[in-house]
Design a protein around this motif. Sequence first.
Motif: not given
Length: 418
Positions: A269, A272, A275, A286, A289, A342-343
């Motif tokens: 991913h 992410q 991001r 993060a 997650e 999804d962090i």
Amino acid sequence: MTATVVSPEHILSPEHLRSPESPEHLLPRIADPDLHAAGDPHALWRWMRAFSPVHRHEAGELPAFWSLTTYEDIRDVYRDPAGFSSARGVLLRPARLGDDPGGGLTLALSDPPRHKELRSLMADWFSTRAVRGLEDTIQTAARTAVARAVEEGVCDFVHVAGRFSHSVICGIIGIPERDHEDVYRWCEEAFAAHTSLAAHPQLMEYFMELLYDRMAEPADDLVSALVNGTVHGELLSEHEVLLNCENLIGATENGRLALIGGLLAFLQHPDQWHRLRQDRALLPSAVEEIVRWTSSATHSMRTATRPRVIRGERVEAGDRVVLWLPSADRDEAVFEDPYRFDIARTPNRHIALASGEHFCIGSTLARAEMRALFTELLDTTDLIEQAGPHTRVRSNAVNGPASLPVRLTSHQPVTRRS
């Protein structure tokens, strides 16, 4: 950050769950290490949450046991140590082996009130204050691990994370730095052979010598605390000290698998990772997650101490109850879009680190290690690429990459500290 192969997790539709091709046929294989290494246990767990959240598996090579797959049921069992005991073992074992011989002797395999007293001997070493005091040590270990990986160019991130997490716990236990590599090698040999650390003769001989050294001359370390501490007013036996040291070293397997699995999640991913590069304030969420996503402890077992009814199924006293933690942490009833990494996820009330009396004693340390290692990767590397396919651990007890070849590149000079 790029990956050679991006393979998003397969998500079954509700229609597929009810189709003839549904994962129901995998129920007899739920504890098969091959399913966890090469199959799709998440597909089976998702089916079970929908259609058989409390499922009885009859005896075979393994004793009969119940599977729990929903967040609510697993959390409730964790929070009822009087009704669901840890003392007969917390992992599935072949029926011929009987109960775990460490039952009642270690932190993981004990019930209140003994569990609380054992925990009190170790708690100060893993408290928030203690971990803050280790921040420089953890950061230095992370810097050393990443610098070594960058120098190598292509490396297996399993060993990067392994040496890093081992060096930290070895320091807490009281193992001199000169012996860290030997201890790491012995642990790797035990993990590769799928045996307990207690079965490795050199490792146990080393711990015996360390134990006797601390009996003669206590130091400011965890072994000394175990050797000289008391439970119910009595010193722990040599056997108990050894088993607890083994448990603490062995617990690093979960932590390092989360680190490795976290990097794999970012490789799969890359948006992410980008991001996180753009907004370091997301690092705490993060980390949570990553812990949820990896859920590196695959199962934990309890033994019912009295009859109970769970979702209409009667669990008798003496029955084994297996909690599938990755299933709980993908429960659609608790997590929105649970198969999305999804962090910035919030809330994120995962139970990957257990709950209740047996909440992971090293949770604060594990989070600090994650923050340090991923911060060092962000600071040091310009590009992280997957350098070949990854493989998964062949186990029903822990899960994550068994190998993860990566290439770490940096245009900045890297100073390696030891």
